[in-house]
Design a protein around this motif. Structure first.
Motif, PDB file in Angstrom:
ATOM      1  N   LYS A  51     -11.564  -5.978 -15.101  1.00 12.22           N
ATOM      2  CA  LYS A  51     -12.264  -4.676 -15.037  1.00 12.22           C
ATOM      3  C   LYS A  51     -13.127  -4.763 -15.152  1.00 12.22           C
ATOM      4  O   LYS A  51     -14.165  -6.011 -14.532  1.00 12.22           O
ATOM      5  CB  LYS A  51     -11.700  -4.989 -16.759  1.00 12.22           C
ATOM      6  N   SER A  52     -14.221  -3.596 -15.475  1.00  9.64           N
ATOM      7  CA  SER A  52     -15.597  -3.891 -14.808  1.00  9.64           C
ATOM      8  C   SER A  52     -16.173  -5.197 -15.762  1.00  9.64           C
ATOM      9  O   SER A  52     -15.310  -5.544 -16.939  1.00  9.64           O
ATOM     10  CB  SER A  52     -16.164  -2.610 -15.836  1.00  9.64           C
ATOM     11  N   SER A  53     -17.368  -4.737 -15.998  1.00  6.13           N
ATOM     12  CA  SER A  53     -18.233  -5.661 -16.625  1.00  6.13           C
ATOM     13  C   SER A  53     -19.953  -5.717 -16.259  1.00  6.13           C
ATOM     14  O   SER A  53     -19.873  -5.980 -14.661  1.00  6.13           O
ATOM     15  CB  SER A  53     -18.282  -7.584 -16.669  1.00  6.13           C
ATOM     16  N   THR A  54     -20.761  -5.252 -16.607  1.00  2.02           N
ATOM     17  CA  THR A  54     -21.920  -5.612 -16.650  1.00  2.02           C
ATOM     18  C   THR A  54     -22.693  -7.317 -17.075  1.00  2.02           C
ATOM     19  O   THR A  54     -23.463  -7.694 -16.089  1.00  2.02           O
ATOM     20  CB  THR A  54     -22.711  -4.638 -17.243  1.00  2.02           C
ATOM     21  N   ARG A  55     -22.719  -7.254 -18.705  1.00  9.01           N
ATOM     22  CA  ARG A  55     -22.730  -8.964 -19.303  1.00  9.01           C
ATOM     23  C   ARG A  55     -22.050 -10.003 -19.069  1.00  9.01           C
ATOM     24  O   ARG A  55     -22.871 -10.897 -18.665  1.00  9.01           O
ATOM     25  CB  ARG A  55     -23.604  -8.363 -20.632  1.00  9.01           C
ATOM     26  N   THR A  56     -20.985  -9.418 -19.018  1.00  9.81           N
ATOM     27  CA  THR A  56     -20.584 -11.277 -18.868  1.00  9.81           C
ATOM     28  C   THR A  56     -20.319 -11.637 -17.711  1.00  9.81           C
ATOM     29  O   THR A  56     -20.527 -12.784 -16.865  1.00  9.81           O
ATOM     30  CB  THR A  56     -18.772 -10.863 -18.765  1.00  9.81           C
ATOM     31  N   ARG A  57     -20.075 -10.920 -16.636  1.00  9.86           N
ATOM     32  CA  ARG A  57     -20.768 -11.200 -14.964  1.00  9.86           C
ATOM     33  C   ARG A  57     -21.552 -11.999 -14.683  1.00  9.86           C
ATOM     34  O   ARG A  57     -22.118 -13.022 -14.249  1.00  9.86           O
ATOM     35  CB  ARG A  57     -19.807  -9.597 -13.712  1.00  9.86           C
ATOM     36  N   TYR A 103     -12.248 -15.709 -16.117  1.00 12.89           N
ATOM     37  CA  TYR A 103     -10.956 -14.251 -16.077  1.00 12.89           C
ATOM     38  C   TYR A 103     -10.782 -13.621 -16.813  1.00 12.89           C
ATOM     39  O   TYR A 103     -10.470 -13.267 -18.487  1.00 12.89           O
ATOM     40  CB  TYR A 103      -9.522 -15.363 -16.135  1.00 12.89           C
ATOM     41  N   ARG A 104     -10.926 -12.341 -16.596  1.00 15.94           N
ATOM     42  CA  ARG A 104     -11.163 -11.188 -17.572  1.00 15.94           C
ATOM     43  C   ARG A 104      -9.773  -9.806 -16.994  1.00 15.94           C
ATOM     44  O   ARG A 104      -9.422  -9.421 -16.554  1.00 15.94           O
ATOM     45  CB  ARG A 104     -12.006  -9.817 -17.514  1.00 15.94           C
ATOM     46  N   ALA A 105      -9.340 -10.656 -17.454  1.00 18.79           N
ATOM     47  CA  ALA A 105      -7.955  -9.875 -17.610  1.00 18.79           C
ATOM     48  C   ALA A 105      -7.288  -8.669 -18.748  1.00 18.79           C
ATOM     49  O   ALA A 105      -7.959  -8.283 -19.308  1.00 18.79           O
ATOM     50  CB  ALA A 105      -6.385 -11.116 -18.165  1.00 18.79           C
ATOM     51  N   GLU A 130      -8.474 -10.847 -26.764  1.00 17.19           N
ATOM     52  CA  GLU A 130     -10.010 -11.857 -27.896  1.00 17.19           C
ATOM     53  C   GLU A 130     -10.943 -11.337 -26.410  1.00 17.19           C
ATOM     54  O   GLU A 130     -10.697 -11.079 -25.676  1.00 17.19           O
ATOM     55  CB  GLU A 130      -9.539 -13.236 -28.023  1.00 17.19           C
ATOM     56  N   HIS A 131     -12.050 -11.372 -27.521  1.00 19.28           N
ATOM     57  CA  HIS A 131     -13.152 -11.768 -25.712  1.00 19.28           C
ATOM     58  C   HIS A 131     -14.608 -13.373 -26.751  1.00 19.28           C
ATOM     59  O   HIS A 131     -15.240 -12.595 -27.383  1.00 19.28           O
ATOM     60  CB  HIS A 131     -14.087 -10.808 -26.563  1.00 19.28           C
ATOM     61  N   PRO A 132     -13.774 -14.289 -26.743  1.00 22.31           N
ATOM     62  CA  PRO A 132     -14.652 -15.318 -27.456  1.00 22.31           C
ATOM     63  C   PRO A 132     -15.917 -15.294 -26.860  1.00 22.31           C
ATOM     64  O   PRO A 132     -16.598 -15.908 -27.832  1.00 22.31           O
ATOM     65  CB  PRO A 132     -13.598 -16.616 -27.217  1.00 22.31           C
ATOM     66  N   SER A 231     -11.505   1.191 -25.741  1.00 28.43           N
ATOM     67  CA  SER A 231     -11.741   0.167 -25.092  1.00 28.43           C
ATOM     68  C   SER A 231     -10.895   0.216 -23.425  1.00 28.43           C
ATOM     69  O   SER A 231     -10.513   1.002 -23.358  1.00 28.43           O
ATOM     70  CB  SER A 231     -10.707  -1.665 -25.978  1.00 28.43           C
ATOM     71  N   MET A 232     -11.425  -0.676 -22.922  1.00 23.13           N
ATOM     72  CA  MET A 232     -10.615  -0.348 -21.056  1.00 23.13           C
ATOM     73  C   MET A 232      -9.365  -1.386 -21.696  1.00 23.13           C
ATOM     74  O   MET A 232      -8.673  -2.348 -22.209  1.00 23.13           O
ATOM     75  CB  MET A 232     -11.443  -1.614 -20.762  1.00 23.13           C
ATOM     76  N   GLY A 233      -8.234  -0.217 -21.168  1.00 20.97           N
ATOM     77  CA  GLY A 233      -7.222  -0.123 -20.974  1.00 20.97           C
ATOM     78  C   GLY A 233      -6.433   0.488 -22.523  1.00 20.97           C
ATOM     79  O   GLY A 233      -5.510   0.987 -22.261  1.00 20.97           O
ATOM     80  N   ASP A 267     -21.427  -5.324 -28.900  1.00 26.57           N
ATOM     81  CA  ASP A 267     -21.682  -6.302 -28.127  1.00 26.57           C
ATOM     82  C   ASP A 267     -22.424  -5.628 -26.592  1.00 26.57           C
ATOM     83  O   ASP A 267     -22.207  -6.053 -25.952  1.00 26.57           O
ATOM     84  CB  ASP A 267     -20.035  -6.396 -28.580  1.00 26.57           C
ATOM     85  N   LEU A 268     -21.659  -3.986 -26.678  1.00 27.92           N
ATOM     86  CA  LEU A 268     -22.185  -3.334 -25.477  1.00 27.92           C
ATOM     87  C   LEU A 268     -21.145  -3.468 -24.477  1.00 27.92           C
ATOM     88  O   LEU A 268     -21.211  -4.543 -24.227  1.00 27.92           O
ATOM     89  CB  LEU A 268     -23.403  -3.160 -24.891  1.00 27.92           C
ATOM     90  N   PRO A 269     -20.835  -2.552 -23.484  1.00 29.07           N
ATOM     91  CA  PRO A 269     -21.195  -1.522 -23.693  1.00 29.07           C
ATOM     92  C   PRO A 269     -21.307  -0.339 -24.740  1.00 29.07           C
ATOM     93  O   PRO A 269     -20.418  -0.023 -25.069  1.00 29.07           O
ATOM     94  CB  PRO A 269     -21.389  -0.861 -22.343  1.00 29.07           C
ATOM     95  N   ALA A 270     -22.380   0.744 -25.140  1.00 29.34           N
ATOM     96  CA  ALA A 270     -22.177   1.153 -26.229  1.00 29.34           C
ATOM     97  C   ALA A 270     -22.006   2.898 -25.658  1.00 29.34           C
ATOM     98  O   ALA A 270     -22.290   3.467 -25.380  1.00 29.34           O
ATOM     99  CB  ALA A 270     -23.474   1.422 -27.156  1.00 29.34           C
TER     100      ALA A 270
HETATM  101  N1   CP Z   1     -19.973  -7.287 -24.276  1.00 27.96           N
HETATM  102  C1   CP Z   1     -19.353  -7.058 -22.984  1.00 27.96           C
HETATM  103  O1   CP Z   1     -18.879  -8.045 -22.955  1.00 27.96           O
HETATM  104  O2   CP Z   1     -20.289  -6.458 -21.977  1.00 27.96           O
HETATM  105  P1   CP Z   1     -19.458  -6.129 -19.950  1.00 27.96           P
HETATM  106  O3   CP Z   1     -18.406  -5.620 -20.637  1.00 27.96           O
HETATM  107  O4   CP Z   1     -20.479  -5.799 -19.249  1.00 27.96           O
HETATM  108  O5   CP Z   1     -19.268  -7.649 -19.460  1.00 27.96           O
END
Ligand code: CP
Ligand code: NVA
Length: 312
Positions: A51-57, A103-105, A130-132, A231-233, A267-270
């Motif tokens: 899935k997409s990600s800005t912060r986590t990646r 892993y983001r699944a 979850e998003h630990p 949420s994504m999904g 947690d963003l994105p808002a």
């Molecule tokens: N909060 C969070 O996990 O952001 P990303 O989806 O941008 O990684």
């Protein structure tokens, strides 16, 4: 602290959270002085994202680099995984090259499958359950603002009973933070997570409350936390979710009913204008930018905890 094999749920590190948060604070201070330790020198971590990600990646890539290691970003679309190679085979092959897997699944069961077959630690970078990693950063942000103390503080969640709330329920219960979660009835957190969180809360003394009225949850709270309605999904349910969550918004009116000095987490994105208004997100009570920064420090502490060990 006992080193967990993997981090699939925040409950995998429930006992170690206070020490982990203290270590994250130390790493944050060391980084500000340009003195980050490099325990991942000569090690590589592969990051598989479905899935997409800005912060986590970004925070994982920078954090792994800070710790002296090398991060490999692997989009699931580009891997043979996207063409039907199994998770088990992917896990066995990648484990021969790298020292850890992030892993983001879409599905939690896929996280479990990857961890089952990998011979290196697997870190859950978000799934449907979850998003630990997020919640370690959130607890770090609250701890900084409350001078190290969770006891006697009350956090109010306003919104979806989703992955972020699941990890938050478990994390708050583990550290003794009182949490009241207001969700629409049809979007309450999963019962198995609530049961696990209640067991942790019994040991720590935290009060957990599940309600359906945002105003009741926010009244007198020391912090308010929200997340997207879709949420994504969950995109196929977008229209019915928009309707169900109307009223579950953090805005100036709701914030006024919280405790004096209360701050706001996201947690963003808002999705501005949906779960949170512009004035709150851009205002002085928003802790969200510190919260986003703390992903970096929290994950460095997690990587240090999970990775430095001989290869299996
Ligand atoms: N909060 C969070 O996990 O952001 P990303 O989806 O941008 O990684
Ligand atoms: N609940 C959100 C969190 C995004 C970081 C989602 O799963 O899309």
């Amino acid at each position: 602290m006992k080193r967990p094999e993997d981090l699939l749920s925040i409950s995998d590190i429930a006992d170690g959270l206070p020490a982990l948060l203290a270590r994250a604070e130390t790493l944050k201070r060391l980084r500000a002085r340009g003195r980050s330790p490099t325990p991942l020198k000569g090690r590589s971590v592969a990051m598989i994202f479905e899935k997409s990600s800005t912060r986590t990646r970004t925070s994982f890539e920078v954090g792994i680099h800070d710790l002296g290691g090398e991060a490999l970003f692997l989009s699931a679309k580009d891997l043979q995984l996207g063409r039907g190679e199994t998770i088990a085979d992917t896990a066995r092959v990648l484990s021969r090259y790298v020292d850890g897997l992030v892993y983001r699944a879409y599905r939690h069961s896929d996280e479990v499958e990857l961890a089952r077959w990998a011979s290196v630690p697997v870190i859950n970078a978000l799934d449907d359950l979850e998003h630990p990693c997020q919640i370690v950063a959130d607890l770090l942000t609250m701890r900084e603002r409350w001078k190290g103390k969770f006891r006697g503080r009350r956090l109010a969640w306003i919104g979806d009973g989703n992955n972020v709330l699941h990890s938050l329920l478990l994390g708050a219960a583990a550290v003794g933070l009182d949490l009241v979660a207001a969700t629409p009835e049809a979007y309450a957190p999963r019962p198995e997570i609530v049961t696990a969180a209640r067991a942790l809360a019994r040991a720590s003394g935290a009060a957990l409350e599940l309600v359906h009225d945002p105003a009741a949850a926010a009244r007198g709270a020391d912090a308010l936390y929200t997340d997207v309605w879709v949420s994504m999904g969950d995109e196929a349910e977008a229209a019915q979710r928009q309707a169900a969550f109307r009223g579950f918004q953090i805005n100036a009116r709701l914030l006024q009913t919280a405790a004096p000095g209360a701050f706001v987490l996201h947690d963003l994105p808002a999705h501005r204008g949906e779960e949170i208004t512009d004035d709150v997100l851009d205002g002085p009570r928003a802790a969200v930018w510190d919260q986003a920064e703390n992903r970096l420090h929290a994950q460095k502490a997690l990587l240090e905890l999970l990775l430095p060990r001989p290869r299996r």
